[in-house]
Design a protein around this motif. Sequence first.
Motif, PDB file in Angstrom:
ATOM      1  N   PHE A  38       0.794  -1.219   0.000  1.00 50.38           N
ATOM      2  CA  PHE A  38       0.000   0.000   0.000  1.00 50.38           C
ATOM      3  C   PHE A  38       0.826   1.268   0.000  1.00 50.38           C
ATOM      4  N   PHE A  39       0.117   2.335  -0.236  1.00 50.09           N
ATOM      5  CA  PHE A  39       0.620   3.692  -0.119  1.00 50.09           C
ATOM      6  C   PHE A  39       1.798   3.927  -1.020  1.00 50.09           C
ATOM      7  N   GLY A  40       2.447   5.052  -0.888  1.00 45.67           N
ATOM      8  CA  GLY A  40       3.690   5.251  -1.613  1.00 45.67           C
ATOM      9  C   GLY A  40       4.773   4.433  -0.956  1.00 45.67           C
ATOM     10  N   LYS A  41       4.308   3.491  -0.123  1.00 49.58           N
ATOM     11  CA  LYS A  41       5.289   2.760   0.661  1.00 49.58           C
ATOM     12  C   LYS A  41       6.128   1.831  -0.189  1.00 49.58           C
ATOM     13  N   ASN A 185       2.780   6.592 -12.338  1.00 52.21           N
ATOM     14  CA  ASN A 185       1.837   6.218 -11.280  1.00 52.21           C
ATOM     15  C   ASN A 185       0.684   5.383 -11.844  1.00 52.21           C
ATOM     16  N   ARG A 186       0.275   5.744 -13.043  1.00 52.82           N
ATOM     17  CA  ARG A 186      -0.829   5.024 -13.679  1.00 52.82           C
ATOM     18  C   ARG A 186      -0.425   3.561 -13.946  1.00 52.82           C
ATOM     19  N   LEU A 187       0.807   3.373 -14.398  1.00 50.90           N
ATOM     20  CA  LEU A 187       1.305   2.012 -14.622  1.00 50.90           C
ATOM     21  C   LEU A 187       1.453   1.259 -13.304  1.00 50.90           C
ATOM     22  N   SER A 188       1.874   1.987 -12.303  1.00 49.50           N
ATOM     23  CA  SER A 188       2.028   1.374 -10.987  1.00 49.50           C
ATOM     24  C   SER A 188       0.690   0.860 -10.462  1.00 49.50           C
ATOM     25  N   VAL A 189      -0.345   1.650 -10.664  1.00 42.99           N
ATOM     26  CA  VAL A 189      -1.687   1.232 -10.241  1.00 42.99           C
ATOM     27  C   VAL A 189      -2.072  -0.070 -10.953  1.00 42.99           C
ATOM     28  N   LYS A 190      -1.775  -0.130 -12.245  1.00 45.94           N
ATOM     29  CA  LYS A 190      -2.136  -1.336 -13.008  1.00 45.94           C
ATOM     30  C   LYS A 190      -1.389  -2.564 -12.480  1.00 45.94           C
ATOM     31  N   LEU A 191      -0.129  -2.359 -12.141  1.00 43.66           N
ATOM     32  CA  LEU A 191       0.667  -3.466 -11.602  1.00 43.66           C
ATOM     33  C   LEU A 191       0.093  -3.935 -10.262  1.00 43.66           C
ATOM     34  N   GLU A 192      -0.259  -2.971  -9.427  1.00 40.04           N
ATOM     35  CA  GLU A 192      -0.782  -3.313  -8.100  1.00 40.04           C
ATOM     36  C   GLU A 192      -2.144  -3.997  -8.186  1.00 40.04           C
ATOM     37  N   LEU A 193      -2.972  -3.500  -9.083  1.00 45.89           N
ATOM     38  CA  LEU A 193      -4.298  -4.107  -9.213  1.00 45.89           C
ATOM     39  C   LEU A 193      -4.171  -5.526  -9.761  1.00 45.89           C
ATOM     40  N   GLN A 194      -3.179  -5.735 -10.605  1.00 44.44           N
ATOM     41  CA  GLN A 194      -2.977  -7.098 -11.090  1.00 44.44           C
ATOM     42  C   GLN A 194      -2.511  -8.018  -9.952  1.00 44.44           C
ATOM     43  N   ALA A 228      -9.610  -1.317   2.739  1.00 43.56           N
ATOM     44  CA  ALA A 228      -8.970  -0.444   3.736  1.00 43.56           C
ATOM     45  C   ALA A 228      -7.687   0.187   3.234  1.00 43.56           C
ATOM     46  N   ILE A 229      -7.028  -0.461   2.268  1.00 42.29           N
ATOM     47  CA  ILE A 229      -5.723   0.048   1.850  1.00 42.29           C
ATOM     48  C   ILE A 229      -5.753   0.651   0.446  1.00 42.29           C
ATOM     49  N   GLY A 230      -6.926   1.053  -0.007  1.00 45.96           N
ATOM     50  CA  GLY A 230      -7.023   1.792  -1.271  1.00 45.96           C
ATOM     51  C   GLY A 230      -6.359   3.154  -1.124  1.00 45.96           C
ATOM     52  N   ASP A 231      -5.767   3.638  -2.207  1.00 48.42           N
ATOM     53  CA  ASP A 231      -5.074   4.927  -2.158  1.00 48.42           C
ATOM     54  C   ASP A 231      -5.987   6.066  -1.730  1.00 48.42           C
ATOM     55  N   ASP A 232      -7.207   6.051  -2.239  1.00 48.84           N
ATOM     56  CA  ASP A 232      -8.114   7.161  -1.923  1.00 48.84           C
ATOM     57  C   ASP A 232      -8.394   7.211  -0.423  1.00 48.84           C
ATOM     58  N   PRO A 244      -6.032  11.815  -7.232  1.00 48.78           N
ATOM     59  CA  PRO A 244      -5.943  10.606  -8.062  1.00 48.78           C
ATOM     60  C   PRO A 244      -4.643  10.468  -8.853  1.00 48.78           C
ATOM     61  N   ASP A 245      -4.041  11.582  -9.281  1.00 45.35           N
ATOM     62  CA  ASP A 245      -2.821  11.481 -10.076  1.00 45.35           C
ATOM     63  C   ASP A 245      -1.658  10.869  -9.306  1.00 45.35           C
ATOM     64  N   SER A 246      -1.750  10.949  -8.006  1.00 42.94           N
ATOM     65  CA  SER A 246      -0.634  10.420  -7.216  1.00 42.94           C
ATOM     66  C   SER A 246      -0.891   8.997  -6.733  1.00 42.94           C
ATOM     67  N   PHE A 247      -2.000   8.434  -7.146  1.00 40.30           N
ATOM     68  CA  PHE A 247      -2.280   7.053  -6.742  1.00 40.30           C
ATOM     69  C   PHE A 247      -1.209   6.115  -7.310  1.00 40.30           C
ATOM     70  N   THR A 248      -0.797   5.168  -6.492  1.00 36.91           N
ATOM     71  CA  THR A 248       0.147   4.159  -6.976  1.00 36.91           C
ATOM     72  C   THR A 248      -0.417   2.746  -6.881  1.00 36.91           C
ATOM     73  N   HIS A 249      -1.513   2.577  -6.153  1.00 33.04           N
ATOM     74  CA  HIS A 249      -2.046   1.226  -5.934  1.00 33.04           C
ATOM     75  C   HIS A 249      -3.508   1.055  -6.351  1.00 33.04           C
ATOM     76  N   GLY A 250      -4.184   2.149  -6.607  1.00 33.44           N
ATOM     77  CA  GLY A 250      -5.597   2.038  -6.972  1.00 33.44           C
ATOM     78  C   GLY A 250      -6.519   2.376  -5.810  1.00 33.44           C
ATOM     79  N   THR A 251      -7.739   2.705  -6.170  1.00 34.48           N
ATOM     80  CA  THR A 251      -8.717   3.053  -5.142  1.00 34.48           C
ATOM     81  C   THR A 251      -9.202   1.790  -4.436  1.00 34.48           C
ATOM     82  N   SER A 252      -9.900   2.000  -3.340  1.00 34.26           N
ATOM     83  CA  SER A 252     -10.476   0.869  -2.604  1.00 34.26           C
ATOM     84  C   SER A 252     -11.385   0.059  -3.509  1.00 34.26           C
ATOM     85  N   GLU A 253     -12.193   0.780  -4.274  1.00 33.27           N
ATOM     86  CA  GLU A 253     -13.142   0.100  -5.153  1.00 33.27           C
ATOM     87  C   GLU A 253     -12.417  -0.747  -6.206  1.00 33.27           C
ATOM     88  N   GLN A 254     -11.370  -0.170  -6.786  1.00 29.12           N
ATOM     89  CA  GLN A 254     -10.608  -0.905  -7.800  1.00 29.12           C
ATOM     90  C   GLN A 254      -9.931  -2.138  -7.207  1.00 29.12           C
TER      91      GLN A 254
END
Length: 279
Positions: A38-41, A185-194, A228-232, A244-254
Amino acid sequence: MQWFGKGSNNVEDGRSGGGGKTVLGGGIGIIIVVLGLFFGKDLTGLVSQMPAGQNTEVKKGVPENDPQAKFVSGVLESTEQVWDAEFQAMGKQYEYPTLRLFREGVQTACGSASAAVGPFYCPGDQKVYIDLSFYDELKNQFGAAGDFAQAYVIAHEVGHHVQNLLGISAKLDEARGRVSEKEYNRLSVKLELQADFFAGLWAHHAQNLKDFKLEEGDIEEALTAANAIGDDKLQKQATGEVKPDSFTHGTSEQRMYWFKKGFETGDIKQGDTFSSNNL
Ligand SMILES: [Zn+2]
């Protein structure tokens, strides 16, 4: 969930004595990508200072009288069985990751890390790192209790290992420095969601393993953790606003969506978050 197997042979216990004084993000060093939960961690890169001579004693396996470590070992074993079969179906051979238990700090091929970064995967040594005190944090701070929430964490990190073996995370490494931060960040979100999808896929197939028993409420526990660990949610808690532009993992919903999709389909072909517009 219940696991009746003997546990994985690929757990290392490095909890004795802690990892020494490790430094996160200070000084000079190479920035190496690690993939966390999670997070920018993660993905912020851990900077290594590699103090010499601070080797912790590392034992193979986990103590018999340590139920939490035994549980983690069992979850890892179930991921080995699931991914063995998945790789076989793709005509490939699955290489097992090692799971290293640590306390406070640890030195990895990706640099030194403090437990504050949360569980993570280092592609450089193909190890999943976890300080089990994270599970208290997950329960107390994130309100995600239950053994299956804990199993999800391991399955997510193993998902990063799978991405590493399949060459998917290399795409992100390659993009680093070449694309804008927003695009990265957008690519990072895709990686995390996968990785969340892969965790769901693991749960789908684990149900059918001989030593595995899924219990009522398990999937909800994993979804609660993903929620609980969605970026939003984390950003809102930390800063009161959501960017949203700084998301790295995706929203809770995603995160919930992709875990669920993996769990419902069990089909690796459905997990291409990179070409999906439906994020
Ligand atoms: Zn991750």
